[in-house]
Design a protein around this motif. Structure first.
Motif, PDB file in Angstrom:
ATOM      1  N   GLN A 189       0.818  -1.222   0.000  1.00 48.27           N
ATOM      2  CA  GLN A 189       0.000   0.000   0.000  1.00 48.27           C
ATOM      3  C   GLN A 189       0.849   1.268   0.000  1.00 48.27           C
ATOM      4  N   CYS A 219     -10.467   0.221   3.982  1.00 42.69           N
ATOM      5  CA  CYS A 219      -9.061   0.087   3.599  1.00 42.69           C
ATOM      6  C   CYS A 219      -8.520   1.480   3.291  1.00 42.69           C
ATOM      7  N   LEU A 220      -7.308   1.752   3.764  1.00 40.83           N
ATOM      8  CA  LEU A 220      -6.733   3.086   3.531  1.00 40.83           C
ATOM      9  C   LEU A 220      -6.465   3.331   2.056  1.00 40.83           C
ATOM     10  N   HIS A 264      -7.016  -9.381   6.289  1.00 39.49           N
ATOM     11  CA  HIS A 264      -7.089  -8.278   5.322  1.00 39.49           C
ATOM     12  C   HIS A 264      -5.672  -7.835   4.920  1.00 39.49           C
ATOM     13  N   GLU A 265      -4.782  -7.695   5.917  1.00 39.45           N
ATOM     14  CA  GLU A 265      -3.418  -7.218   5.619  1.00 39.45           C
ATOM     15  C   GLU A 265      -2.622  -8.278   4.852  1.00 39.45           C
ATOM     16  N   HIS A 306      -3.342  -8.235   1.253  1.00 40.28           N
ATOM     17  CA  HIS A 306      -2.633  -7.179   0.511  1.00 40.28           C
ATOM     18  C   HIS A 306      -1.297  -7.692  -0.042  1.00 40.28           C
TER      19      HIS A 306
HETATM   20 NI    NI Z   1      -6.378  -2.484   3.312  1.00 37.68          NI
END
Ligand code: NI
Length: 179
Positions: free
Chosen positions: A59, A101-102, A143-144, A147
């Motif tokens: 990210q 999510c950022l 979730h992480e 990614h």
């Molecule tokens: Ni995220």
């Protein structure tokens, strides 16, 4: 005389549809140690500033298997650094929670995942650790870790819901850039 401490600069967070968010990250090796020493504090600065509870290296445009998490229990920092994390066990029982999510700011949707997971990872000192998580922490680490394989929470939704979020996000980003 004392110099002011050098503030840690938050690293910019990439927004969907940046291609780095869809790439599979590679394993961290000991040769990455110097980069990690600089990167991890900058990722925490970005995550706390957002604010968010998890952030993965892809990210911020870094293709390494590294993610950070902090659920801030009782408003107090409780940082977790996951290096080369692997889910080694997942419950058959599922749980549905609203996720955000950022990299998709302002968008949320219900995602169904295993309710409990065990995660094996290395900490920044190189020690192997295992974490058993349920509730919000279980959803957050899954979730992480997603990614790190180029998977976003929207990939767990129906195509209809996914496209709705992606279209709205693209429109918002265009309007933001036009301002
Ligand atoms: Ni995220």
């Amino acid at each position: 005389m004392s110099a002011a401490p050098n503030p840690v600069q938050p690293i910019p967070i990439l927004i969907v549809p940046h291609p780095a968010l869809k790439a599979r990250a590679r394993a961290v090796t000991p040769a990455d140690a110097a980069q990690l020493r600089d990167l991890i504090p900058r990722m925490f600065a970005a995550m706390y500033a957002a604010p968010g509870i998890g952030l993965a290296a892809p990210q911020v445009g870094v293709g390494l298997r590294l993610a950070i998490v902090d659920l801030m229990p009782e408003e107090k920092p409780a940082p977790i650094v996951l290096i080369n994390p692997e889910i080694v066990a997942a419950s058959a029982e599922l749980a549905t929670r609203e996720e955000g999510c950022l990299s998709l700011p302002g968008h949320y949707a219900d995602v169904t995942r295993p309710a409990r997971v065990s995660v094996r990872y290395s900490d920044p000192e190189g020690a192997r650790r295992e974490l058993s998580a349920d509730g919000l922490l279980a959803a957050c680490v899954q979730h992480e870790i997603d990614h790190l394989d180029g998977i976003l929470f929207t990939d767990h939704l129906s195509p209809l819901k996914r496209n709705m979020i992606l279209r709205r996000l693209a429109k918002e980003q265009r309007q933001k850039q036009a301002r």
